[in-house]
Write an enzyme that holds these catalytic residues in place. Structure first.
Site, PDB file in Angstrom:
ATOM      1  CB  THR A  38     -23.081  75.828 -38.714  1.00 40.99           C
ATOM      2  OG1 THR A  38     -24.075  74.812 -38.847  1.00 40.99           O
ATOM      3  CG2 THR A  38     -21.979  75.605 -39.724  1.00 40.99           C
ATOM      4  N   GLY A 126     -25.095  59.934 -31.412  1.00 37.79           N
ATOM      5  CA  GLY A 126     -25.049  61.074 -32.322  1.00 37.79           C
ATOM      6  C   GLY A 126     -26.381  61.373 -32.993  1.00 37.79           C
ATOM      7  CG  LEU A 127     -28.682  58.835 -34.633  1.00 32.30           C
ATOM      8  CD1 LEU A 127     -29.464  57.584 -35.039  1.00 32.30           C
ATOM      9  CD2 LEU A 127     -28.337  59.637 -35.877  1.00 32.30           C
ATOM     10  CB  SER A 128     -30.018  64.490 -30.836  1.00 31.36           C
ATOM     11  OG  SER A 128     -29.983  65.465 -29.831  1.00 31.36           O
ATOM     12  CD  GLU A 162     -27.848  68.024 -24.487  1.00 30.89           C
ATOM     13  OE1 GLU A 162     -29.025  67.741 -24.702  1.00 30.89           O
ATOM     14  OE2 GLU A 162     -26.901  67.346 -24.933  1.00 30.89           O
ATOM     15  CG  ASP A 174     -29.068  68.163 -31.347  1.00 32.20           C
ATOM     16  OD1 ASP A 174     -28.839  68.468 -32.534  1.00 32.20           O
ATOM     17  OD2 ASP A 174     -28.230  67.606 -30.613  1.00 32.20           O
TER      18      ASP A 174
HETATM   19  P1  ADP Z   1     -26.849  61.475 -27.986  1.00 27.55           P
HETATM   20  O1  ADP Z   1     -27.656  62.708 -27.742  1.00 27.55           O
HETATM   21  O2  ADP Z   1     -25.978  61.564 -29.176  1.00 27.55           O
HETATM   22  O3  ADP Z   1     -27.682  60.231 -28.023  1.00 27.55           O
HETATM   23  P2  ADP Z   1     -25.758  62.141 -25.405  1.00 27.55           P
HETATM   24  O4  ADP Z   1     -24.572  61.675 -24.677  1.00 27.55           O
HETATM   25  O5  ADP Z   1     -25.922  63.595 -25.660  1.00 27.55           O
HETATM   26  O6  ADP Z   1     -25.837  61.321 -26.766  1.00 27.55           O
HETATM   27  O7  ADP Z   1     -27.075  61.690 -24.607  1.00 27.55           O
HETATM   28  C1  ADP Z   1     -27.247  60.338 -24.230  1.00 27.55           C
HETATM   29  C2  ADP Z   1     -27.765  60.271 -22.820  1.00 27.55           C
HETATM   30  O8  ADP Z   1     -29.141  60.725 -22.761  1.00 27.55           O
HETATM   31  C3  ADP Z   1     -27.818  58.853 -22.282  1.00 27.55           C
HETATM   32  O9  ADP Z   1     -26.552  58.464 -21.780  1.00 27.55           O
HETATM   33  C4  ADP Z   1     -28.864  58.977 -21.185  1.00 27.55           C
HETATM   34  O10 ADP Z   1     -28.303  59.532 -20.013  1.00 27.55           O
HETATM   35  C5  ADP Z   1     -29.839  59.996 -21.777  1.00 27.55           C
HETATM   36  N1  ADP Z   1     -30.967  59.297 -22.452  1.00 27.55           N
HETATM   37  C6  ADP Z   1     -31.300  59.369 -23.742  1.00 27.55           C
HETATM   38  N2  ADP Z   1     -32.379  58.592 -24.027  1.00 27.55           N
HETATM   39  C7  ADP Z   1     -32.736  58.010 -22.857  1.00 27.55           C
HETATM   40  C8  ADP Z   1     -33.753  57.081 -22.479  1.00 27.55           C
HETATM   41  N3  ADP Z   1     -34.610  56.576 -23.379  1.00 27.55           N
HETATM   42  N4  ADP Z   1     -33.822  56.722 -21.191  1.00 27.55           N
HETATM   43  C9  ADP Z   1     -32.941  57.223 -20.281  1.00 27.55           C
HETATM   44  N5  ADP Z   1     -31.957  58.066 -20.581  1.00 27.55           N
HETATM   45  C10 ADP Z   1     -31.839  58.467 -21.854  1.00 27.55           C
HETATM   46 MG    MG Z   2     -26.852  64.590 -27.238  1.00 36.43          MG
END
Ligand code: ADP
Ligand code: MG
Length: 387
Positions: A38, A126-128, A162, A174
Protein backbone atom coordinates in the site's frame (compact mmCIF):
# COMPACT_ATOMS: atom_id res chain seq x y z
CA UNK A 1 24.80 -5.62 21.54
CA UNK A 2 28.10 -5.05 23.40
CA UNK A 3 29.47 -8.23 21.88
CA UNK A 4 28.45 -7.24 18.36
CA UNK A 5 30.05 -3.83 18.81
CA UNK A 6 33.29 -5.42 20.09
CA UNK A 7 33.37 -7.75 17.08
CA UNK A 8 32.69 -4.88 14.73
CA UNK A 9 35.52 -2.84 16.22
CA UNK A 10 37.82 -5.86 15.91
CA UNK A 11 36.88 -6.19 12.24
CA UNK A 12 37.48 -2.47 11.73
CA UNK A 13 40.94 -2.75 13.38
CA UNK A 14 41.85 -5.70 11.24
CA UNK A 15 40.90 -3.87 8.05
CA UNK A 16 42.17 -0.38 8.92
CA UNK A 17 44.95 -0.78 11.53
CA UNK A 18 43.15 0.32 14.69
CA UNK A 19 39.65 1.33 15.80
CA UNK A 20 40.46 4.63 17.52
CA UNK A 21 37.90 7.45 17.15
CA UNK A 22 35.33 5.36 15.31
CA UNK A 23 31.68 6.37 15.37
CA UNK A 24 29.07 3.62 15.37
CA UNK A 25 25.71 3.99 13.68
CA UNK A 26 22.85 1.53 13.91
CA UNK A 27 19.68 1.09 11.86
CA UNK A 28 17.02 -1.56 12.49
CA UNK A 29 15.19 -4.00 10.25
CA UNK A 30 11.41 -3.91 10.35
CA UNK A 31 8.35 -6.06 10.19
CA UNK A 32 5.04 -4.80 8.88
CA UNK A 33 2.04 -5.73 11.04
CA UNK A 34 -0.42 -4.82 8.28
CA UNK A 35 -0.70 -2.55 5.22
CA UNK A 36 1.07 -4.60 2.54
CA UNK A 37 1.72 -3.24 -0.95
CA UNK A 38 0.00 0.00 0.00
CA UNK A 39 2.95 2.37 0.44
CA UNK A 40 3.57 3.02 -3.26
CA UNK A 41 -0.04 4.10 -3.89
CA UNK A 42 -0.15 6.78 -1.16
CA UNK A 43 -1.74 4.40 1.36
CA UNK A 44 -1.35 3.41 5.01
CA UNK A 45 1.08 1.01 6.68
CA UNK A 46 1.63 -0.17 10.27
CA UNK A 47 5.19 -1.48 10.76
CA UNK A 48 7.51 -1.78 13.76
CA UNK A 49 11.29 -1.66 13.89
CA UNK A 50 12.77 -4.86 15.35
CA UNK A 51 15.82 -5.65 17.48
CA UNK A 52 17.82 -6.86 14.50
CA UNK A 53 19.95 -4.21 12.90
CA UNK A 54 22.84 -3.15 10.70
CA UNK A 55 25.83 -1.58 12.48
CA UNK A 56 28.45 0.60 10.82
CA UNK A 57 31.74 1.57 12.50
CA UNK A 58 33.14 4.59 10.68
CA UNK A 59 36.07 6.99 10.74
CA UNK A 60 36.77 9.84 8.29
CA UNK A 61 39.97 9.07 6.36
CA UNK A 62 40.79 12.49 4.92
CA UNK A 63 40.56 11.26 1.33
CA UNK A 64 37.87 11.09 -1.34
CA UNK A 65 37.57 7.32 -1.04
CA UNK A 66 35.04 5.20 0.82
CA UNK A 67 36.61 1.91 1.97
CA UNK A 68 34.26 -0.65 3.46
CA UNK A 69 34.82 -4.02 5.03
CA UNK A 70 31.70 -6.20 5.14
CA UNK A 71 31.70 -8.63 8.05
CA UNK A 72 28.78 -10.60 6.61
CA UNK A 73 30.51 -11.18 3.28
CA UNK A 74 34.07 -11.16 4.72
CA UNK A 75 34.99 -8.88 1.85
CA UNK A 76 36.48 -5.40 1.45
CA UNK A 77 35.52 -2.99 -1.33
CA UNK A 78 35.99 0.69 -2.18
CA UNK A 79 34.68 3.48 -4.34
CA UNK A 80 35.77 7.02 -5.04
CA UNK A 81 33.23 9.69 -4.12
CA UNK A 82 33.63 11.26 -7.56
CA UNK A 83 32.68 8.00 -9.37
CA UNK A 84 29.43 8.05 -11.34
CA UNK A 85 29.06 4.29 -11.32
CA UNK A 86 30.54 1.35 -9.46
CA UNK A 87 33.37 -0.62 -11.02
CA UNK A 88 33.50 -3.18 -8.21
CA UNK A 89 31.09 -6.02 -8.65
CA UNK A 90 30.31 -6.59 -4.95
CA UNK A 91 26.49 -6.39 -5.05
CA UNK A 92 26.25 -5.18 -1.47
CA UNK A 93 28.37 -2.09 -2.28
CA UNK A 94 25.45 -0.64 -4.30
CA UNK A 95 23.69 0.31 -1.06
CA UNK A 96 26.43 2.42 0.58
CA UNK A 97 27.36 3.76 -2.87
CA UNK A 98 23.78 4.73 -3.73
CA UNK A 99 23.31 6.39 -0.36
CA UNK A 100 26.44 8.52 -0.92
CA UNK A 101 25.31 9.44 -4.44
CA UNK A 102 21.84 10.65 -3.42
CA UNK A 103 23.30 12.81 -0.63
CA UNK A 104 25.75 14.32 -3.13
CA UNK A 105 22.96 14.85 -5.66
CA UNK A 106 21.27 17.08 -3.06
CA UNK A 107 24.40 19.20 -2.92
CA UNK A 108 26.08 17.77 0.16
CA UNK A 109 29.86 17.47 0.10
CA UNK A 110 30.99 14.14 1.54
CA UNK A 111 34.27 13.19 3.22
CA UNK A 112 35.88 9.84 2.54
CA UNK A 113 35.49 7.23 5.27
CA UNK A 114 36.81 3.87 6.36
CA UNK A 115 33.97 1.68 7.57
CA UNK A 116 33.15 -1.81 8.78
CA UNK A 117 29.56 -3.02 8.42
CA UNK A 118 27.81 -5.93 10.06
CA UNK A 119 24.15 -6.90 10.25
CA UNK A 120 21.96 -9.53 11.87
CA UNK A 121 18.86 -8.71 9.82
CA UNK A 122 18.60 -11.76 7.54
CA UNK A 123 19.76 -10.74 4.06
CA UNK A 124 16.95 -10.87 1.53
CA UNK A 125 14.53 -12.24 4.12
CA UNK A 126 11.83 -9.59 3.86
CA UNK A 127 12.81 -7.77 7.09
CA UNK A 128 14.42 -4.97 5.08
CA UNK A 129 18.11 -5.33 5.65
CA UNK A 130 18.42 -3.11 2.57
CA UNK A 131 16.78 -0.09 4.23
CA UNK A 132 18.82 -0.80 7.36
CA UNK A 133 22.14 -0.68 5.52
CA UNK A 134 21.09 2.46 3.59
CA UNK A 135 20.04 4.30 6.73
CA UNK A 136 23.07 3.17 8.77
CA UNK A 137 25.36 4.55 6.04
CA UNK A 138 23.31 7.73 5.65
CA UNK A 139 23.88 8.46 9.35
CA UNK A 140 27.57 7.54 8.99
CA UNK A 141 28.10 9.95 6.05
CA UNK A 142 26.24 12.73 7.87
CA UNK A 143 28.38 12.22 10.99
CA UNK A 144 31.65 12.08 9.02
CA UNK A 145 30.86 15.20 6.98
CA UNK A 146 29.05 17.06 9.80
CA UNK A 147 25.84 17.33 7.77
CA UNK A 148 22.59 18.23 9.45
CA UNK A 149 19.93 16.53 7.32
CA UNK A 150 16.47 16.00 8.83
CA UNK A 151 15.16 12.45 9.14
CA UNK A 152 12.32 12.80 6.67
CA UNK A 153 14.76 13.92 4.00
CA UNK A 154 17.07 11.03 4.89
CA UNK A 155 14.18 8.55 4.51
CA UNK A 156 13.33 9.97 1.09
CA UNK A 157 16.97 9.95 -0.02
CA UNK A 158 17.51 6.35 1.10
CA UNK A 159 14.36 5.30 -0.78
CA UNK A 160 15.71 7.00 -3.87
CA UNK A 161 19.05 5.21 -3.39
CA UNK A 162 17.26 1.86 -3.30
CA UNK A 163 15.29 2.58 -6.43
CA UNK A 164 18.09 4.19 -8.47
CA UNK A 165 21.08 2.14 -7.33
CA UNK A 166 19.65 -1.22 -6.22
CA UNK A 167 16.91 -1.30 -8.87
CA UNK A 168 13.96 -1.77 -6.51
CA UNK A 169 11.33 0.89 -7.08
CA UNK A 170 10.05 0.57 -3.51
CA UNK A 171 7.73 2.73 -1.43
CA UNK A 172 8.86 4.79 1.56
CA UNK A 173 7.80 2.45 4.38
CA UNK A 174 11.07 0.65 5.13
CA UNK A 175 13.36 3.66 5.24
CA UNK A 176 10.78 5.73 7.11
CA UNK A 177 10.26 3.21 9.89
CA UNK A 178 14.02 2.60 10.17
CA UNK A 179 14.40 6.31 10.97
CA UNK A 180 11.22 7.15 12.93
CA UNK A 181 10.34 4.02 14.93
CA UNK A 182 9.97 4.23 18.70
CA UNK A 183 10.34 1.45 21.22
CA UNK A 184 7.04 -0.14 22.28
CA UNK A 185 5.15 1.60 19.47
CA UNK A 186 3.95 0.67 16.03
CA UNK A 187 4.25 3.38 13.43
CA UNK A 188 0.99 4.21 11.69
CA UNK A 189 2.24 5.97 8.59
CA UNK A 190 0.32 7.90 6.00
CA UNK A 191 2.46 7.41 2.90
CA UNK A 192 0.91 10.36 1.06
CA UNK A 193 1.33 13.07 3.68
CA UNK A 194 4.38 11.44 5.24
CA UNK A 195 2.99 11.97 8.70
CA UNK A 196 2.78 9.31 11.37
CA UNK A 197 1.26 8.40 14.69
CA UNK A 198 3.09 6.32 17.28
CA UNK A 199 0.54 3.72 18.42
CA UNK A 200 1.44 1.99 21.72
CA UNK A 201 2.31 -1.63 20.96
CA UNK A 202 3.68 -3.38 24.03
CA UNK A 203 4.07 -7.08 23.53
CA UNK A 204 3.85 -8.50 27.05
CA UNK A 205 0.69 -10.61 26.94
CA UNK A 206 0.58 -11.01 23.18
CA UNK A 207 3.65 -11.68 21.05
CA UNK A 208 4.52 -10.91 17.47
CA UNK A 209 6.19 -13.92 15.88
CA UNK A 210 8.08 -13.80 12.59
CA UNK A 211 8.47 -17.13 10.74
CA UNK A 212 10.83 -17.32 7.81
CA UNK A 213 9.69 -19.73 5.10
CA UNK A 214 13.31 -20.08 3.99
CA UNK A 215 12.32 -19.58 0.35
CA UNK A 216 12.97 -16.54 -1.87
CA UNK A 217 11.36 -16.79 -5.29
CA UNK A 218 13.14 -14.85 -7.99
CA UNK A 219 9.78 -13.59 -9.28
CA UNK A 220 9.73 -11.00 -6.52
CA UNK A 221 11.46 -8.20 -8.46
CA UNK A 222 9.65 -8.46 -11.78
CA UNK A 223 6.25 -9.14 -10.21
CA UNK A 224 6.72 -6.17 -7.90
CA UNK A 225 7.10 -3.87 -10.86
CA UNK A 226 4.11 -5.48 -12.60
CA UNK A 227 1.96 -4.85 -9.52
CA UNK A 228 3.04 -1.21 -9.43
CA UNK A 229 2.09 -0.76 -13.06
CA UNK A 230 -1.30 -2.44 -12.51
CA UNK A 231 -2.01 -0.14 -9.56
CA UNK A 232 -1.15 2.91 -11.65
CA UNK A 233 -3.47 1.72 -14.39
CA UNK A 234 -6.27 1.12 -11.89
CA UNK A 235 -5.76 4.51 -10.23
CA UNK A 236 -5.97 6.25 -13.62
CA UNK A 237 -9.19 4.33 -14.42
CA UNK A 238 -10.90 5.48 -11.21
CA UNK A 239 -9.50 9.01 -11.45
CA UNK A 240 -11.27 9.39 -14.84
CA UNK A 241 -14.59 8.36 -13.30
CA UNK A 242 -14.64 9.84 -9.80
CA UNK A 243 -13.91 13.48 -8.95
CA UNK A 244 -11.13 14.06 -6.48
CA UNK A 245 -9.53 10.62 -6.87
CA UNK A 246 -5.77 10.85 -7.37
CA UNK A 247 -4.67 7.45 -6.21
CA UNK A 248 -6.05 4.17 -4.85
CA UNK A 249 -5.97 5.51 -1.34
CA UNK A 250 -8.77 7.94 -2.22
CA UNK A 251 -11.19 5.06 -2.87
CA UNK A 252 -13.54 3.17 -0.58
CA UNK A 253 -14.35 -0.54 -0.92
CA UNK A 254 -17.84 0.33 -2.32
CA UNK A 255 -16.27 2.27 -5.20
CA UNK A 256 -14.80 -0.97 -6.55
CA UNK A 257 -18.29 -2.46 -6.83
CA UNK A 258 -19.95 0.71 -8.11
CA UNK A 259 -17.39 1.83 -10.66
CA UNK A 260 -15.14 -1.17 -11.24
CA UNK A 261 -17.27 -3.31 -13.62
CA UNK A 262 -15.43 -2.13 -16.70
CA UNK A 263 -11.99 -2.57 -15.24
CA UNK A 264 -10.22 -5.61 -16.65
CA UNK A 265 -8.91 -8.53 -14.63
CA UNK A 266 -6.46 -8.69 -12.86
CA UNK A 267 -6.23 -4.89 -12.49
CA UNK A 268 -9.60 -4.91 -10.72
CA UNK A 269 -8.42 -7.52 -8.21
CA UNK A 270 -5.13 -5.66 -7.61
CA UNK A 271 -7.05 -2.46 -6.88
CA UNK A 272 -9.48 -4.31 -4.64
CA UNK A 273 -6.58 -5.59 -2.55
CA UNK A 274 -5.04 -2.15 -2.10
CA UNK A 275 -8.36 -0.44 -1.33
CA UNK A 276 -9.51 -3.05 1.17
CA UNK A 277 -6.01 -3.25 2.69
CA UNK A 278 -6.04 0.47 3.40
CA UNK A 279 -9.38 0.06 5.18
CA UNK A 280 -7.99 -2.89 7.16
CA UNK A 281 -4.88 -0.95 8.11
CA UNK A 282 -6.87 2.00 9.46
CA UNK A 283 -9.07 -0.45 11.38
CA UNK A 284 -5.96 -2.25 12.67
CA UNK A 285 -4.48 1.01 13.99
CA UNK A 286 -7.75 1.59 15.82
CA UNK A 287 -7.76 -1.99 17.17
CA UNK A 288 -4.21 -1.46 18.44
CA UNK A 289 -5.17 1.85 20.10
CA UNK A 290 -7.97 -0.02 21.85
CA UNK A 291 -5.72 -3.03 22.59
CA UNK A 292 -8.24 -5.27 20.82
CA UNK A 293 -6.00 -8.16 19.79
CA UNK A 294 -8.91 -10.26 18.53
CA UNK A 295 -9.86 -7.62 16.02
CA UNK A 296 -6.24 -7.03 15.04
CA UNK A 297 -5.77 -10.76 14.42
CA UNK A 298 -8.90 -10.99 12.27
CA UNK A 299 -7.69 -8.08 10.15
CA UNK A 300 -4.22 -9.63 9.73
CA UNK A 301 -5.69 -12.92 8.54
CA UNK A 302 -8.03 -11.11 6.13
CA UNK A 303 -4.98 -9.25 4.79
CA UNK A 304 -3.34 -12.56 3.95
CA UNK A 305 -6.43 -13.78 2.08
CA UNK A 306 -6.46 -10.60 0.04
CA UNK A 307 -2.73 -10.83 -0.74
CA UNK A 308 -3.24 -14.45 -1.76
CA UNK A 309 -6.38 -14.14 -3.88
CA UNK A 310 -6.52 -10.56 -5.12
CA UNK A 311 -2.91 -9.40 -5.17
CA UNK A 312 -1.43 -12.87 -5.86
CA UNK A 313 1.91 -12.24 -4.18
CA UNK A 314 1.96 -15.21 -1.82
CA UNK A 315 3.39 -18.63 -2.68
CA UNK A 316 2.67 -22.14 -1.48
CA UNK A 317 5.21 -21.91 1.36
CA UNK A 318 3.75 -18.64 2.71
CA UNK A 319 0.20 -20.01 2.46
CA UNK A 320 1.27 -23.20 4.21
CA UNK A 321 3.00 -21.31 7.05
CA UNK A 322 -0.14 -19.22 7.59
CA UNK A 323 -2.46 -22.23 7.39
CA UNK A 324 -0.43 -24.14 9.97
CA UNK A 325 -0.35 -21.10 12.27
CA UNK A 326 -4.14 -20.81 12.15
CA UNK A 327 -4.52 -24.38 13.40
CA UNK A 328 -2.37 -23.81 16.50
CA UNK A 329 -3.68 -22.76 19.95
CA UNK A 330 -3.33 -19.12 21.03
CA UNK A 331 -3.13 -17.65 17.52
CA UNK A 332 -5.16 -14.47 16.91
CA UNK A 333 -4.09 -13.96 13.31
CA UNK A 334 -1.34 -14.64 10.78
CA UNK A 335 -0.24 -13.26 7.42
CA UNK A 336 2.63 -12.94 5.02
CA UNK A 337 4.70 -9.79 5.60
CA UNK A 338 6.98 -7.91 3.20
CA UNK A 339 6.87 -8.05 -0.57
CA UNK A 340 5.85 -11.72 -0.85
CA UNK A 341 6.95 -14.62 -3.11
CA UNK A 342 8.72 -16.12 -0.10
CA UNK A 343 10.20 -14.41 2.95
CA UNK A 344 8.37 -14.24 6.25
CA UNK A 345 4.99 -14.43 7.92
CA UNK A 346 3.93 -12.56 11.05
CA UNK A 347 1.61 -14.08 13.62
CA UNK A 348 -0.10 -12.64 16.68
CA UNK A 349 0.15 -15.21 19.46
CA UNK A 350 -0.87 -15.35 23.15
CA UNK A 351 2.27 -14.95 25.30
CA UNK A 352 1.79 -18.15 27.29
CA UNK A 353 1.45 -20.19 24.09
CA UNK A 354 4.33 -18.69 22.17
CA UNK A 355 6.96 -21.35 22.94
CA UNK A 356 4.66 -24.21 21.99
CA UNK A 357 3.56 -22.26 18.92
CA UNK A 358 7.13 -21.87 17.66
CA UNK A 359 7.96 -25.53 18.18
CA UNK A 360 4.78 -26.87 16.58
CA UNK A 361 4.96 -24.47 13.64
CA UNK A 362 8.58 -25.39 12.92
CA UNK A 363 7.85 -29.11 13.18
CA UNK A 364 4.80 -29.10 10.92
CA UNK A 365 6.37 -26.79 8.36
CA UNK A 366 9.51 -28.90 8.21
CA UNK A 367 7.49 -32.10 7.89
CA UNK A 368 5.68 -30.64 4.86
CA UNK A 369 8.58 -28.90 3.11
CA UNK A 370 11.85 -30.33 4.42
CA UNK A 371 12.89 -26.78 5.39
CA UNK A 372 13.66 -26.00 9.03
CA UNK A 373 12.30 -22.44 9.45
CA UNK A 374 13.80 -19.65 11.55
CA UNK A 375 11.24 -18.33 13.98
CA UNK A 376 11.76 -15.09 15.95
CA UNK A 377 9.67 -13.36 18.59
CA UNK A 378 9.99 -9.65 17.84
CA UNK A 379 9.14 -6.48 19.77
CA UNK A 380 8.91 -2.84 18.73
CA UNK A 381 12.29 -1.12 19.01
CA UNK A 382 13.75 2.34 18.40
CA UNK A 383 14.73 3.63 14.99
CA UNK A 384 18.24 4.43 13.79
CA UNK A 385 20.74 6.13 16.09
CA UNK A 386 24.37 6.95 16.63
CA UNK A 387 25.58 4.79 19.52
P1 ADP B 1 15.75 -7.44 2.37
O1 ADP B 1 15.70 -5.94 2.37
O2 ADP B 1 14.42 -8.08 2.44
O3 ADP B 1 16.67 -7.99 3.42
P2 ADP B 1 16.96 -7.01 -0.21
O4 ADP B 1 17.23 -7.91 -1.34
O5 ADP B 1 16.14 -5.79 -0.44
O6 ADP B 1 16.33 -7.89 0.96
O7 ADP B 1 18.35 -6.49 0.40
C1 ADP B 1 19.35 -7.42 0.76
C2 ADP B 1 20.69 -6.92 0.30
O8 ADP B 1 21.11 -5.78 1.09
C3 ADP B 1 21.80 -7.94 0.50
O9 ADP B 1 21.83 -8.86 -0.58
C4 ADP B 1 23.03 -7.05 0.54
O10 ADP B 1 23.44 -6.68 -0.77
C5 ADP B 1 22.51 -5.79 1.24
N1 ADP B 1 22.80 -5.86 2.70
C6 ADP B 1 21.92 -5.87 3.70
N2 ADP B 1 22.53 -5.95 4.91
C7 ADP B 1 23.86 -6.00 4.65
C8 ADP B 1 25.02 -6.12 5.47
N3 ADP B 1 24.93 -6.22 6.81
N4 ADP B 1 26.21 -6.13 4.86
C9 ADP B 1 26.30 -6.03 3.51
N5 ADP B 1 25.25 -5.95 2.69
C10 ADP B 1 24.03 -5.94 3.25
MG1 MG C 1 14.85 -4.77 0.84
Amino acid sequence: MQQRIAQLRAAFSKAFGNARNTTITKAPGRVNIIGEHTDYTDGYVLPIAIDRSVLVAMRPNGSSTVNIHSVNYDQSASFDLSAEALCENAQWLRYPFGTAKVLQARGHVLEGIDAAVEGNVPLGGGLSSSAAIEVAFALAYCAASKLDVDRLTLAQLCRTAESQYAGVNCGIMDQYVALFAEKDHALFLDCRNLTHEQVPCRTDAVKLVVSDTGVRHSLAGSEYNTRRAQCERGAAFFARRIDGVRNLRDLASEDVNTFGQDLESPVLERCRHVITENARTMAAAQALRQKNVYQLGVLMSASHESLKNDYEVTCKELDLMVDIAHELPGVFGSRMTGGGFGGCTISLVAGEKVDDFGKALAKKYEAATGISPHIYVVAAENGAEIL
